[in-house]
Scaffold this motif. Structure first.
Motif, PDB file in Angstrom:
ATOM      1  N   PHE A 138       7.113  11.021   3.673  1.00 22.64           N
ATOM      2  CA  PHE A 138       5.915  10.180   3.112  1.00 22.64           C
ATOM      3  C   PHE A 138       4.676  10.549   4.118  1.00 22.64           C
ATOM      4  CE2 PHE A 138       2.879   6.580   3.319  1.00 22.64           C
ATOM      5  CZ  PHE A 138       3.059   6.464   2.115  1.00 22.64           C
ATOM      6  N   ASN A 139       3.728  11.145   3.373  1.00 25.16           N
ATOM      7  CA  ASN A 139       2.421  11.804   3.852  1.00 25.16           C
ATOM      8  C   ASN A 139       1.288  10.851   3.773  1.00 25.16           C
ATOM      9  OD1 ASN A 139       0.060  13.156   3.980  1.00 25.16           O
ATOM     10  ND2 ASN A 139       0.966  15.122   3.046  1.00 25.16           N
TER      11      ASN A 139
ATOM     12  N   SER B  12       0.719  -1.291  -0.137  1.00 26.19           N
ATOM     13  CA  SER B  12      -0.059   0.171   0.188  1.00 26.19           C
ATOM     14  C   SER B  12       0.919   1.226  -0.164  1.00 26.19           C
ATOM     15  CB  SER B  12      -0.939  -0.081   1.266  1.00 26.19           C
ATOM     16  OG  SER B  12      -0.151  -0.050   2.513  1.00 26.19           O
ATOM     17  N   ILE B  13       2.027   0.993   0.205  1.00 27.64           N
ATOM     18  CA  ILE B  13       3.118   2.080   0.284  1.00 27.64           C
ATOM     19  C   ILE B  13       3.833   2.407  -0.963  1.00 27.64           C
ATOM     20  CG2 ILE B  13       5.065   3.471   1.286  1.00 27.64           C
ATOM     21  CD1 ILE B  13       4.079   2.000   4.177  1.00 27.64           C
ATOM     22  N   PRO B  14       3.623   3.317  -1.844  1.00 27.34           N
ATOM     23  CA  PRO B  14       4.581   3.528  -3.149  1.00 27.34           C
ATOM     24  C   PRO B  14       5.960   3.530  -2.991  1.00 27.34           C
ATOM     25  CG  PRO B  14       3.221   5.411  -2.650  1.00 27.34           C
ATOM     26  CD  PRO B  14       2.812   4.590  -1.325  1.00 27.34           C
ATOM     27  N   ALA B  15       6.631   3.215  -3.925  1.00 28.32           N
ATOM     28  CA  ALA B  15       8.115   3.147  -3.993  1.00 28.32           C
ATOM     29  C   ALA B  15       8.392   4.714  -3.667  1.00 28.32           C
ATOM     30  CB  ALA B  15       8.593   2.930  -5.452  1.00 28.32           C
ATOM     31  N   GLN B  16       9.701   4.902  -2.894  1.00 26.85           N
ATOM     32  CA  GLN B  16      10.100   6.026  -2.352  1.00 26.85           C
ATOM     33  C   GLN B  16      10.639   6.821  -3.495  1.00 26.85           C
ATOM     34  OE1 GLN B  16      12.977   5.830   0.924  1.00 26.85           O
ATOM     35  NE2 GLN B  16      13.029   8.222   0.748  1.00 26.85           N
ATOM     36  N   THR B  17       9.900   8.115  -3.506  1.00 27.63           N
ATOM     37  CA  THR B  17      10.270   9.128  -4.727  1.00 27.63           C
ATOM     38  C   THR B  17      10.628  10.690  -4.108  1.00 27.63           C
ATOM     39  OG1 THR B  17       8.042   9.567  -5.245  1.00 27.63           O
ATOM     40  CG2 THR B  17       8.999   8.038  -6.511  1.00 27.63           C
ATOM     41  N   GLY B  18      10.731  10.664  -2.587  1.00 25.65           N
ATOM     42  CA  GLY B  18      10.737  11.850  -2.084  1.00 25.65           C
ATOM     43  C   GLY B  18      11.338  11.487  -0.621  1.00 25.65           C
ATOM     44  N   LEU B  19      11.416  12.859   0.232  1.00 26.51           N
ATOM     45  CA  LEU B  19      12.184  12.555   1.462  1.00 26.51           C
ATOM     46  C   LEU B  19      11.062  12.494   2.330  1.00 26.51           C
ATOM     47  CD1 LEU B  19      14.493  15.656   1.355  1.00 26.51           C
ATOM     48  CD2 LEU B  19      15.106  13.307   0.818  1.00 26.51           C
TER      49      LEU B  19
ATOM     50  N   TRP C 236      -1.476  10.802   4.946  1.00 23.11           N
ATOM     51  CA  TRP C 236      -2.725  11.281   4.670  1.00 23.11           C
ATOM     52  C   TRP C 236      -3.010  10.983   3.161  1.00 23.11           C
ATOM     53  CZ3 TRP C 236      -7.009  12.115   7.312  1.00 23.11           C
ATOM     54  CH2 TRP C 236      -8.069  12.826   6.615  1.00 23.11           C
ATOM     55  N   TYR C 237      -2.091  11.688   2.293  1.00 18.82           N
ATOM     56  CA  TYR C 237      -2.366  11.426   1.043  1.00 18.82           C
ATOM     57  C   TYR C 237      -1.635  10.206   0.295  1.00 18.82           C
ATOM     58  CZ  TYR C 237      -4.090  16.234   1.062  1.00 18.82           C
ATOM     59  OH  TYR C 237      -4.888  17.251   1.176  1.00 18.82           O
ATOM     60  N   ASN C 238      -1.001   9.392   1.223  1.00 18.51           N
ATOM     61  CA  ASN C 238      -0.498   8.019   0.810  1.00 18.51           C
ATOM     62  C   ASN C 238       0.649   8.392  -0.364  1.00 18.51           C
ATOM     63  OD1 ASN C 238       0.013   5.370   1.202  1.00 18.51           O
ATOM     64  ND2 ASN C 238      -1.232   4.879  -0.924  1.00 18.51           N
ATOM     65  N   LYS C 239       1.520   9.363  -0.312  1.00 22.71           N
ATOM     66  CA  LYS C 239       2.495   9.469  -1.399  1.00 22.71           C
ATOM     67  C   LYS C 239       3.581  10.270  -0.551  1.00 22.71           C
ATOM     68  CE  LYS C 239       0.457  13.958  -2.916  1.00 22.71           C
ATOM     69  NZ  LYS C 239       0.029  14.734  -4.127  1.00 22.71           N
ATOM     70  N   TRP C 240       4.770  10.255  -1.558  1.00 23.37           N
ATOM     71  CA  TRP C 240       6.005  11.069  -1.158  1.00 23.37           C
ATOM     72  C   TRP C 240       5.820  12.582  -1.485  1.00 23.37           C
ATOM     73  CZ3 TRP C 240       9.259   8.312   1.896  1.00 23.37           C
ATOM     74  CH2 TRP C 240       9.198   7.186   2.238  1.00 23.37           C
ATOM     75  N   SER C 241       6.682  13.276  -0.587  1.00 24.94           N
ATOM     76  CA  SER C 241       6.864  14.656  -0.953  1.00 24.94           C
ATOM     77  C   SER C 241       8.439  15.143  -0.764  1.00 24.94           C
ATOM     78  CB  SER C 241       5.850  15.858   0.208  1.00 24.94           C
ATOM     79  OG  SER C 241       6.176  15.477   1.423  1.00 24.94           O
ATOM     80  N   GLN C 242       8.495  16.247  -1.100  1.00 25.85           N
ATOM     81  CA  GLN C 242       9.888  16.838  -1.182  1.00 25.85           C
ATOM     82  C   GLN C 242      11.121  15.985  -2.150  1.00 25.85           C
ATOM     83  OE1 GLN C 242      11.023  17.123   3.001  1.00 25.85           O
ATOM     84  NE2 GLN C 242       9.582  18.758   3.232  1.00 25.85           N
ATOM     85  N   GLY C 243      10.619  15.784  -3.227  1.00 22.70           N
ATOM     86  CA  GLY C 243      11.129  14.941  -4.187  1.00 22.70           C
ATOM     87  C   GLY C 243      10.517  14.875  -5.648  1.00 22.70           C
ATOM     88  N   PHE C 244      11.293  14.220  -6.337  1.00 24.02           N
ATOM     89  CA  PHE C 244      10.795  14.253  -8.014  1.00 24.02           C
ATOM     90  C   PHE C 244       9.933  13.039  -7.834  1.00 24.02           C
ATOM     91  CE2 PHE C 244      11.585  12.746 -11.895  1.00 24.02           C
ATOM     92  CZ  PHE C 244      10.806  13.605 -12.924  1.00 24.02           C
ATOM     93  N   ALA C 245       8.619  13.328  -8.005  1.00 24.30           N
ATOM     94  CA  ALA C 245       7.621  12.016  -8.468  1.00 24.30           C
ATOM     95  C   ALA C 245       8.084  11.240  -9.383  1.00 24.30           C
ATOM     96  CB  ALA C 245       6.181  12.891  -8.436  1.00 24.30           C
ATOM     97  N   GLY C 246       8.633  11.888 -10.607  1.00 21.85           N
ATOM     98  CA  GLY C 246       8.838  10.897 -11.787  1.00 21.85           C
ATOM     99  C   GLY C 246       7.511  10.790 -12.335  1.00 21.85           C
ATOM    100  N   ASN C 247       7.549   9.750 -13.326  1.00 18.90           N
ATOM    101  CA  ASN C 247       6.331   9.452 -14.215  1.00 18.90           C
ATOM    102  C   ASN C 247       5.372   8.228 -13.436  1.00 18.90           C
ATOM    103  OD1 ASN C 247       4.515   8.827 -16.093  1.00 18.90           O
ATOM    104  ND2 ASN C 247       5.747   7.339 -17.255  1.00 18.90           N
ATOM    105  N   THR C 248       4.352   8.788 -12.864  1.00 18.60           N
ATOM    106  CA  THR C 248       3.505   7.906 -12.090  1.00 18.60           C
ATOM    107  C   THR C 248       2.670   7.294 -12.966  1.00 18.60           C
ATOM    108  OG1 THR C 248       2.116   9.802 -11.593  1.00 18.60           O
ATOM    109  CG2 THR C 248       3.662   9.495  -9.910  1.00 18.60           C
ATOM    110  N   ARG C 249       2.443   7.394 -14.067  1.00 22.25           N
ATOM    111  CA  ARG C 249       1.768   6.542 -14.890  1.00 22.25           C
ATOM    112  C   ARG C 249       2.163   5.115 -15.162  1.00 22.25           C
ATOM    113  NH1 ARG C 249      -0.253   9.910 -18.959  1.00 22.25           N
ATOM    114  NH2 ARG C 249      -1.343   8.177 -19.935  1.00 22.25           N
TER     115      ARG C 249
END
Length: 339
Positions: free
Chosen positions: A30-31, A21-28, A33-46
């Motif tokens: 992990f939020n 349920s936790i996506p691969a790390q793409t930032g510093l 509430w929104y179940n995503k990483w922040s403070q980093g490059f998200a890259g292509n999430t598609r």
């Protein structure tokens, strides 16, 4: 063809095969509430999902059917429910009976039981708005969903029609070659809500295509809510469709037993409605389902139907609370006068 009512729902995947349920790390940071990483490059999430719904194979009866559940399983729509017949939610494509029950119960929850918002997101993604009925989906990312396979416009539209028509009755489909995107309008909003989740990040490739084995290298479809058509003719057509849908829901309300107390209570309700609103009797409502030049656009009649619908909704809501996935009662909302 075997109906889903004649069989049990299939287990789509094993629990051990489900992704984290936790996506691969793409930032510093992990939020949670929104179940995503922040403070980093998200890259292509598609991406192209490894799971896909096969309606004919996966549909069937679940525990939710026996418990009188109204809402559909979100994981079933995505092709990744590991519970099968033990699921508390419904495992089939929304049909007219389901849509009638949903319309009478609430206008602010989608077909999965999620709360809608007052306004659409800026990117037209997400659950949607309860202020407007939107039955049209925007379908983008077609090139990535085909792994850059070259097809003629008519072939692309045909594939869009094929994959979306399995998820409900379709009113219109249009492929815009200059924008390389499509628009799919369903007959009912619940089917649009279901299809939006079922077709997001899915491929348009078929097993007969030579690119099929490499489909996971694509980026999948981008499915969002379509913006309102500004064309005056389209606006007028939309208003006529909403009036017709309201009348059809009224016929469903009168002809079918939607009260958990039984047919006797429902018949008493119908008798009371016939005395209070003679125009809303079964025979008179059916007469109103004639072409628009036969009185369909009577605003007074539409308003009376809305009042009848709201009164019956109050009685049905007080009779039996719906149960959410966590076992607690879901909030029941009455229909808005703006629907």
């Amino acid at each position: 063809m075997t109906s889903w009512r004649d069989k049990s729902a299939k287990v789509q995947v094993k629990e051990s095969e489900l992704p984290s349920s936790i996506p691969a790390q793409t930032g510093l940071t992990f939020n949670i509430w929104y179940n995503k990483w922040s403070q980093g490059f998200a890259g292509n999430t598609r991406f192209v999902s490894p799971f896909a719904l096969q309606p004919q194979l996966h549909s069937g009866k679940t525990r939710g059917d026996n418990d009188g559940q109204l809402f559909f399983c979100l994981f079933f729509a995505k092709g990744m429910c590991c519970l099968g017949p033990k699921c508390e939610y419904l495992h089939h494509i929304p049909d007219e009976e389901d849509i009638g029950k949903l319309a009478l119960r609430t206008e602010v929850l989608d077909c999965f039981g999620r709360e809608k918002f007052a306004d659409y997101r800026e990117d037209m993604g997400g659950i949607g708005s309860f202020r407007k009925k939107n039955k049209t989906l925007y379908v983008g990312g077609i090139d990535g969903a085909l792994n850059s396979k070259h097809l003629k416009p008519a072939q692309i539209e045909s594939r869009i029609r094929f994959v979306f028509s399995r998820l409900g009755d379709i009113d219109r489909i249009r492929y815009v070659e200059s924008k390389n995107c499509g628009f799919v309008k369903f007959k009912y909003q619940a089917n649009a809500e279901f299809a939006k989740e079922a077709m997001s990040n899915q491929t348009l490739l078929l097993p007969s295509d030579k690119e099929w084995d490499d489909r996971r290298e694509g980026t999948g479809l981008l499915v969002k809510w379509a913006n309102e058509d500004p064309d005056p003719a389209a606006q007028k057509r939309l208003q006529e469709e909403l009036k017709l849908e309201s009348l059809n829901m009224m016929v469903h309300l009168i002809n079918n037993n939607t009260n958990s107390a039984g047919t006797e209570v429902n018949n008493k309700n119908n008798e009371r409605l016939d005395r209070t609103f003679p125009e809303a009797s079964v025979d008179n409502v059916k007469k109103r389902l004639l072409p628009l030049d036969n009185g369909m656009e009577s605003d007074d009649f539409i308003e009376k139907l809305k009042k009848v619908k709201k009164n019956i909704s109050r009685e049905n809501i007080s009779s039996k609370p719906s149960v959410g996935k966590l076992g607690g009662p879901l909030l029941d909302y009455l229909s808005s006068d703006e629907d």
